[in-house]
Design a protein around this motif. Sequence first.
Motif, PDB file in Angstrom:
ATOM      1  N   ARG A 448       8.169 -91.873  25.189  1.00 25.08           N
ATOM      2  CA  ARG A 448       9.466 -92.400  24.771  1.00 25.08           C
ATOM      3  C   ARG A 448       9.645 -93.842  25.229  1.00 25.08           C
ATOM      4  O   ARG A 448      10.038 -94.713  24.447  1.00 25.08           O
ATOM      5  CB  ARG A 448      10.589 -91.511  25.312  1.00 25.08           C
ATOM      6  CG  ARG A 448      11.960 -91.888  24.763  1.00 25.08           C
ATOM      7  CD  ARG A 448      13.025 -90.961  25.309  1.00 25.08           C
ATOM      8  NE  ARG A 448      12.829 -89.579  24.886  1.00 25.08           N
ATOM      9  CZ  ARG A 448      13.572 -88.557  25.319  1.00 25.08           C
ATOM     10  NH1 ARG A 448      14.524 -88.773  26.200  1.00 25.08           N
ATOM     11  NH2 ARG A 448      13.366 -87.338  24.884  1.00 25.08           N
ATOM     12  N   TYR A 475      16.604 -96.875  30.108  1.00 31.21           N
ATOM     13  CA  TYR A 475      16.232 -95.497  29.793  1.00 31.21           C
ATOM     14  C   TYR A 475      16.659 -94.566  30.926  1.00 31.21           C
ATOM     15  O   TYR A 475      17.240 -93.490  30.694  1.00 31.21           O
ATOM     16  CB  TYR A 475      14.732 -95.406  29.546  1.00 31.21           C
ATOM     17  CG  TYR A 475      14.215 -93.995  29.401  1.00 31.21           C
ATOM     18  CD1 TYR A 475      14.366 -93.304  28.202  1.00 31.21           C
ATOM     19  CD2 TYR A 475      13.576 -93.350  30.463  1.00 31.21           C
ATOM     20  CE1 TYR A 475      13.899 -91.998  28.067  1.00 31.21           C
ATOM     21  CE2 TYR A 475      13.109 -92.051  30.340  1.00 31.21           C
ATOM     22  CZ  TYR A 475      13.271 -91.382  29.132  1.00 31.21           C
ATOM     23  OH  TYR A 475      12.813 -90.089  29.004  1.00 31.21           O
ATOM     24  N   GLY A 478      20.181 -93.727  30.929  1.00 25.41           N
ATOM     25  CA  GLY A 478      20.641 -92.864  29.848  1.00 25.41           C
ATOM     26  C   GLY A 478      21.188 -93.624  28.658  1.00 25.41           C
ATOM     27  O   GLY A 478      21.798 -93.036  27.761  1.00 25.41           O
ATOM     28  N   HIS A 481      17.751 -93.762  24.122  1.00 25.34           N
ATOM     29  CA  HIS A 481      17.024 -92.545  23.767  1.00 25.34           C
ATOM     30  C   HIS A 481      16.142 -92.771  22.544  1.00 25.34           C
ATOM     31  O   HIS A 481      15.068 -92.198  22.444  1.00 25.34           O
ATOM     32  CB  HIS A 481      18.004 -91.401  23.490  1.00 25.34           C
ATOM     33  CG  HIS A 481      18.809 -91.013  24.693  1.00 25.34           C
ATOM     34  ND1 HIS A 481      18.292 -90.266  25.724  1.00 25.34           N
ATOM     35  CD2 HIS A 481      20.105 -91.289  25.030  1.00 25.34           C
ATOM     36  CE1 HIS A 481      19.209 -90.099  26.655  1.00 25.34           C
ATOM     37  NE2 HIS A 481      20.323 -90.708  26.262  1.00 25.34           N
ATOM     38  N   GLY A 482      16.612 -93.585  21.632  1.00 24.48           N
ATOM     39  CA  GLY A 482      15.871 -93.890  20.409  1.00 24.48           C
ATOM     40  C   GLY A 482      16.070 -95.344  20.034  1.00 24.48           C
ATOM     41  O   GLY A 482      16.873 -96.066  20.650  1.00 24.48           O
ATOM     42  N   ASP A 485      19.530 -97.042  19.542  1.00 19.95           N
ATOM     43  CA  ASP A 485      20.319 -97.312  20.746  1.00 19.95           C
ATOM     44  C   ASP A 485      20.172 -98.756  21.216  1.00 19.95           C
ATOM     45  O   ASP A 485      21.053 -99.282  21.896  1.00 19.95           O
ATOM     46  CB  ASP A 485      19.898 -96.375  21.880  1.00 19.95           C
ATOM     47  CG  ASP A 485      20.275 -94.931  21.611  1.00 19.95           C
ATOM     48  OD1 ASP A 485      21.304 -94.721  20.921  1.00 19.95           O
ATOM     49  OD2 ASP A 485      19.563 -94.033  22.067  1.00 19.95           O
ATOM     50  N   THR A 596      15.981 -90.381  12.365  1.00 18.98           N
ATOM     51  CA  THR A 596      15.873 -91.522  13.277  1.00 18.98           C
ATOM     52  C   THR A 596      15.718 -92.813  12.497  1.00 18.98           C
ATOM     53  O   THR A 596      16.329 -93.839  12.819  1.00 18.98           O
ATOM     54  CB  THR A 596      14.668 -91.335  14.222  1.00 18.98           C
ATOM     55  OG1 THR A 596      14.873 -90.159  14.997  1.00 18.98           O
ATOM     56  CG2 THR A 596      14.497 -92.531  15.141  1.00 18.98           C
TER      57      THR A 596
END
Length: 691
Positions: A448, A475, A478, A481-482, A485, A596
Amino acid sequence: MTDATTQTPIDSLTEAEAAAELERLAREIAHHDAAYHTRDAPEISDAEYDVLRRRNAAIEARFPALIRADSPSSRVGGAPEAGFAKVRHRTPMLSLDNAFDATDFNEFCVRARRFLGRTEPLAFVAEPKIDGLSISLTYENGHFVRGATRGDGTEGEDVTANLRTMKSVPNKLHGHAPAQIEIRGEVFMTKTDFLALNQAQAASGAKVFANPRNAAAGSLRQIDARITAARPLSLFAYAQGESSEPVAETHWDYLQRLKDWGFTVNPLSRRLGSEADAETFHQEIALERSGLAYDIDGVVYKIDDLALQRRLGFVGRAPRWAIAWKFPAEQATTVLREIRIQVGRTGALTPVAELEPVNVGGVLVARATLHNEDEIARKDIRVGDTVVLQRAGDVIPQIVSVVTDRRPRHAKPYHFPETCPACGSHAVRPPGEAVRRCTGGLICPAQRVERLIHFVSRPAFDIDGLGEKTIQEFYDEGWLHGPADVFRLPQRETEIATREGWGKQSARNLARAIEARRTIPLERFIYALGIRRIGATNAKLLARHYGSFGNWREQMLAAVTIGSDARLELGSISGIGPTIAEELTDFFGEPRNVATLDELAAELTIEDAARADAAGSPIAGQTVVFTGTLETMTRPEAKARAEALGAKVTDSVSKKTDIVVVGADAGSKARKAAELGVRTMTEAEWRALIE
């Protein structure tokens, strides 16, 4: 050269690390080029310099979109010295690509034959590679009128007066010669003359030279030609630049003409009847090397037929028709302390050897790639082993073998992990592949974060201020995430400004950098998604073929269906093929990936792909297929010419095909074109159309 990035194997570099490493290498190589070519005062050995150039070339090969405008791969030598007048070479004086073993040489031959469409072996001329200073000599009506150094390959220094002092440079050519011809060669100093010069220099309190090459370069590039006249310089002639008329049909015959005109040609040069003779010649010269009167660091192999040389031409800064086969690199032994598994952004598990640091070819090496689990098993590499390490044609340090006599008593065979060390997910090895991959996908922290780092890297979205450290920080917080973001971070500008190491201005700069990337070209967008096997080159191919994001997305979703026209079209794009097509359809076959993608696209303006500048081209925008055997050009030549004129080249015929060029022995594609009513033409008609 011992920082962490330098020690990172190239196949383990992230895009951000690669960009930083290319920047460092460009700067460092330029510095050493100037020291070597301009000041004649090198600061590192040839082996150390070769390490830098090979590492740069290998990183560019893996990350072609990162190639810099000031890349060493597009530059030869150093800038001309300010004390000399400048001479622009009418034909650039380019350098050669290197081979380091028989495999490299054979691959060079295969590439040349493939480009030419030949199956029979090629004849070569082999010449010892002199370690000297490249020069260019221009003759008009047989008289020497101008001499220049190579300089940066495009522009050199006018050293005519100095060259006139050398007995090995004919002032007038013997016999008939073209009205104007440029002859190239290497100025060098013999080992005996070098030792005598240094002895005289030391006795007079003057500068002593590090090696014969530096002595030759420093002697030739003197403002006072009387100093050059007093130095024992020699010349071997070996190449041709511009000429007002043809001189010979083969390189070997050209060397004979050079001798007829009064030049010295290396007597060890030899015509080789086939490729197979090269390795034998190379071994012979290697054995003679230490006893030669001058320094050599390899052998140059040139395809003998000058017509074939002209057809092959150049790629980048090097000819396709010649290669320098260097002598072997240094080897060293050290101890393997640990085998560590790295997880890449695509989930690939790559083993890396952690070593007791050792100097190899002028570089301190502490890590080496182990490639994959098959390589470890084949060489029976175990933790605690004493291993032989080498830096040769590949800039990545390689473990050549294990010294089994020194193996610790309790050393056990290495068992490759079957679970991901980053997330614990099952690691699978697809049939037919050598690499084991984590199945964790976006739940795997290694993937990720790496995918987000890839997303903001220079060839992708290129967002200043979002480096690896920052991506990891956000990251962990929080916030990321993708990929979508990333474009929501400006909403957190106030929060970012209060974090340690940040401030109002740095948070503002980051927000502006992100907003500035809301508009992006289609090819960068595709590349940034991190789809396996879709590098910068394939992203460009896809963008050029489909034109717009909307069309690409629509066609990819349609291609998910096996046997569909969209899938056939995707797999037939020249340069893509069925394997890469499968990676794309796998990506679009996963609904979460499409979600996504759409979430990200909603944040952006994605620019349509730029079309090739083919004003006036009769085939611009048309889809072309070549089938059968072409007689006047090879398939790669034909495809390259069509694409340069703005056409799209595919490998299969469909309703979207505009032209099918039918060569000899055409089969099913010609029949399908007839069935679909697609326009067909012969090779002669095709050439008439495009010429």
